[in-house]
Design a protein around this motif. Structure first.
Motif, PDB file in Angstrom:
ATOM      1  N   LEU A   9       7.791  16.838   2.476  1.00 51.66           N
ATOM      2  CA  LEU A   9       7.852  15.814   3.521  1.00 51.66           C
ATOM      3  C   LEU A   9       9.211  15.110   3.554  1.00 51.66           C
ATOM      4  N   SER A  58       0.775  13.765   7.770  1.00 49.95           N
ATOM      5  CA  SER A  58       0.590  13.748   6.330  1.00 49.95           C
ATOM      6  C   SER A  58      -0.191  12.543   5.842  1.00 49.95           C
ATOM      7  N   THR A 109       0.840  -1.203   0.000  1.00 55.21           N
ATOM      8  CA  THR A 109       0.000   0.000   0.000  1.00 55.21           C
ATOM      9  C   THR A 109       0.870   1.247   0.000  1.00 55.21           C
ATOM     10  N   ASN A 110       2.131   1.088  -0.473  1.00 55.48           N
ATOM     11  CA  ASN A 110       3.041   2.226  -0.480  1.00 55.48           C
ATOM     12  C   ASN A 110       3.204   2.835   0.897  1.00 55.48           C
ATOM     13  N   ALA A 111       3.294   1.969   1.891  1.00 61.05           N
ATOM     14  CA  ALA A 111       3.387   2.472   3.259  1.00 61.05           C
ATOM     15  C   ALA A 111       4.721   3.167   3.515  1.00 61.05           C
ATOM     16  N   TRP A 112       5.674   3.012   2.605  1.00 63.31           N
ATOM     17  CA  TRP A 112       6.967   3.682   2.790  1.00 63.31           C
ATOM     18  C   TRP A 112       6.780   5.167   2.972  1.00 63.31           C
ATOM     19  N   LYS A 113       5.909   5.750   2.142  1.00 65.52           N
ATOM     20  CA  LYS A 113       5.795   7.200   2.198  1.00 65.52           C
ATOM     21  C   LYS A 113       5.216   7.646   3.537  1.00 65.52           C
ATOM     22  N   GLN A 114       4.427   6.783   4.155  1.00 64.41           N
ATOM     23  CA  GLN A 114       3.921   7.132   5.488  1.00 64.41           C
ATOM     24  C   GLN A 114       5.036   6.991   6.528  1.00 64.41           C
ATOM     25  N   VAL A 128      -0.374  11.086   1.924  1.00 59.39           N
ATOM     26  CA  VAL A 128       0.033  11.327   0.545  1.00 59.39           C
ATOM     27  C   VAL A 128      -0.674  10.341  -0.381  1.00 59.39           C
ATOM     28  N   GLU A 129      -1.412  10.874  -1.331  1.00 59.87           N
ATOM     29  CA  GLU A 129      -2.163  10.080  -2.305  1.00 59.87           C
ATOM     30  C   GLU A 129      -2.993   9.006  -1.627  1.00 59.87           C
ATOM     31  N   ASN A 130      -2.891   7.785  -2.151  1.00 59.74           N
ATOM     32  CA  ASN A 130      -3.705   6.714  -1.586  1.00 59.74           C
ATOM     33  C   ASN A 130      -3.257   6.442  -0.163  1.00 59.74           C
ATOM     34  N   PRO A 131      -4.203   6.054   0.692  1.00 57.25           N
ATOM     35  CA  PRO A 131      -3.815   5.803   2.083  1.00 57.25           C
ATOM     36  C   PRO A 131      -2.842   4.628   2.172  1.00 57.25           C
ATOM     37  N   SER A 132      -1.916   4.742   3.096  1.00 55.61           N
ATOM     38  CA  SER A 132      -0.993   3.650   3.378  1.00 55.61           C
ATOM     39  C   SER A 132      -1.500   2.936   4.618  1.00 55.61           C
ATOM     40  N   VAL A 189      11.217   8.566  -2.555  1.00 53.37           N
ATOM     41  CA  VAL A 189      10.152   7.612  -2.282  1.00 53.37           C
ATOM     42  C   VAL A 189       8.940   7.965  -3.127  1.00 53.37           C
ATOM     43  N   ARG A 212       5.750  15.730  -1.830  1.00 49.40           N
ATOM     44  CA  ARG A 212       6.769  14.762  -1.407  1.00 49.40           C
ATOM     45  C   ARG A 212       8.060  15.453  -0.994  1.00 49.40           C
ATOM     46  N   LEU A 229       8.301   6.968   6.129  1.00 53.38           N
ATOM     47  CA  LEU A 229       9.457   7.837   5.965  1.00 53.38           C
ATOM     48  C   LEU A 229       9.122   9.311   6.139  1.00 53.38           C
ATOM     49  N   ALA A 230       7.817   9.637   6.192  1.00 48.97           N
ATOM     50  CA  ALA A 230       7.439  11.019   6.494  1.00 48.97           C
ATOM     51  C   ALA A 230       7.303  11.203   8.002  1.00 48.97           C
TER      52      ALA A 230
END
Lengths: 239, 304
Positions: free
Chosen positions: B52, B82, A88-93, B84-88, A238, B49, A95-96
């Protein structure tokens, strides 16, 4: 708690109810079960073959299955752990969050090592149980079993670092898995290779290098690849 | 002017030879809901991005809370929430466990989990695995995660993307309460002008990587002024005539159009035309929607 401690406890939580725990148990249990079948079917022949050192024979046999299991297991577990973040692309969560990338990367390696240590421990316990059940006597060579269960992991550190690096930085897990599987196949036929090939190291064979030397080489190359992988992860954008 | 919460200077991101973000100067004041608007692919997400620390700028600087993001990244990120786009999320974990995974990193008290679940009204679903959640619920969980650290700046990238109308309404109302009830500054991006129009106080419009508008929503609305269109028999002559009395107009296919005037002035114009023997077929008020303004500014790139 330090940054690393916080990430690590978060990573362990993320593995709740996942199959990685099953794999960590299944690996050593499978190895011991296969060796149980091996020794029961060929009991007379094998006990005659290893008559001088029954325990030593068992430990060796366990190792020849255990090392490939370790090699493939670490690749699969590293990929699964990274997969939970990629899905679910959790990296961006992650790493932020106010946490350094160094800590995030190290947390992943640490979580993988915890799982592998559990596997190694189960393998040691299983080896003892199997030996006792086969009637090899109460004179258990504890030191030999422990070193044969844990040292291959240390010698396999280059692969731990490599698989974590590939799994974490690539979204498509087919690549790290393929490399891990090919490495395992290569590892199966590596005993005739030169000492400089890391695929040979986890077996800790006596040769030009002593097992101690092999473990040192494994730790050194493992640390080097950890550094290279982390540097890549640190500067990576990312998506 | 007051201290900016977010301030970027000639922020640039180049990938290969293409400038994805090109010299963007964002300025977001405290307590604002800053609507960051632009067509898909205009550079919104890339800009966010970079704010962040997920992507490195190839040029320019970012200051958040007056601090340089590059030098004090972790201290700045601690005060930002934050989405960003689709929820993680981690599908195999429950909503509560998802929040706990982030809470352990943030180091906030456990009670915050129940608080944020309450804010996004997920308290009753807290112990269900997230993979069974609807998109709207996942999105709300994402906002709850963003709120967990009691941030001063909330950055939401396309938070209503893919939601049904009631979900959109819900998220919008939630966002609108943030500055009032929690003293936050919000940066919310969208490719839908109507979305931004309904919640933002400040607007920045980005197109092809460049920030082409940045001002209050009122200023943007003022651009969408209405005009009066006259369908007349001799448009050219009518246009010259109006110009001579100090009322510039433009040609349209049916006649001429001039800026909105008081009723008396419109009546005077019509009278003048009729006196000069020009037939007036229709007098219509033409309203340019914000959408038209947006399309005009972004050069007609698809906004929907």
């Amino acid at each position: 708690m330090t940054g690393f401690g916080r990430v690590f406890s978060s990573d362990l939580l993320k593995l709740r109810r996942t199959f990685v725990w099953g794999l960590a148990v299944l690996g050593p249990v499978g190895v011991i079960a296969l060796q149980a079948v091996n020794f029961m079917l060929r009991y007379d022949w094998l006990t005659k073959l290893y008559a001088e050192d029954l325990w030593g024979g068992l430990i060796d046999n366990v190792k020849w299955l255990g090392v490939p299991a370790l090699m493939i297991g670490l690749a699969i577990v590293a990929s699964m752990m990274a997969g939970y973040e990629h899905q679910t692309n959790a990296w961006k969560q992650t790493l932020a969050l106010p946490i350094s990338r160094t800590a995030v990367y190290t947390g992943k390696i640490a979580a993988l090592l915890v799982l592998l240590l559990i596997s190694c421990t189960l393998l040691a316990i299983g080896t003892v149980l199997l030996g006792v059940l086969l009637g090899f006597g109460a004179d258990v060579p504890v030191g030999k079993i422990l070193s044969s269960s844990y040292l291959p992991l240390l010698a396999a550190m280059p692969f731990v670092s490599l698989q974590v690096w590939l799994s974490v930085t690539m979204k498509n897990q087919a690549v790290p898995l393929t490399i891990g599987i090919l490495g395992t196949v290569f590892n199966l036929y590596s005993s005739s290779l030169n000492e400089w090939f890391p695929w040979r190291w986890p077996y800790l064979l006596e040769g030009a290098w002593s097992p101690f030397m092999t473990v040192v080489a494994g730790l050194a190359v493992g640390a080097l690849l950890y550094g290279v992988g982390m540097n890549h992860f640190r500067v990576k954008d990312v998506n | 002017m007051n201290e900016w919460i977010v301030e970027t200077q000639i922020l640039t991101k180049r990938i290969g030879n293409k400038k994805i973000v090109d010299g963007v100067d964002l300025q977001i004041g405290k307590g604002e809901i800053y609507g960051f608007l632009g067509p898909n692919g205009a550079g919104k997400t890339t800009t966010i991005r970079m704010l962040l620390g997920l992507a490195k700028p190839t040029g320019g600087s970012i200051r958040i809370f007056g601090k340089d993001l590059k030098r004090e990244k972790l201290a700045v990120l601690r005060r930002i929430g934050s989405l960003v786009e689709n929820p993680s999320y981690y599908g195999h974990l429950t909503a509560r466990e998802n929040l706990e995974a982030v809470r352990r990193i943030l180091g906030v008290p456990k009670s915050r989990i129940d608080e944020v679940l309450g804010i996004v009204r997920l308290s009753n679903e807290a112990n269900r695995p997230v993979k069974g959640f609807s998109l709207g619920m996942k999105q709300r969980l994402g906002i709850a995660t963003a709120l967990l650290g009691s941030p001063e700046l909330l950055i939401l990238d396309e938070p209503t993307n893919g939601l049904d109308p009631s979900g959109i309404l819900e998220i919008r109302e939630l966002i609108k309460t943030m500055p009032k009830e929690h003293g936050m500054t919000v940066l919310v991006s969208s490719h839908l002008l109507s979305e931004i129009d309904q919640m933002a106080t400040q607007v920045g419009i980005i197109s092809k990587g460049r920030l082409i508008f940045q001002d209050s929503i009122q200023t943007l609305r003022a651009r969408a002024q209405s005009g009066i269109e006259l369908a007349v028999s001799r448009p050219e002559e009518a246009g010259r005539l109006l110009l001579s009395v100090g009322c510039p107009s433009e040609r349209t296919d049916r006649g001429i159009v001039f800026r909105h005037q008081s009723d008396d002035n419109v009546a005077a114009v019509v009278k003048l035309l009729v006196e000069r023997g020009i037939s007036v077929y229709r007098v219509e008020e033409k309203k340019a929607s914000l959408e038209d303004v947006f399309l005009e500014m972004t050069g007609g790139e698809g906004s929907l």
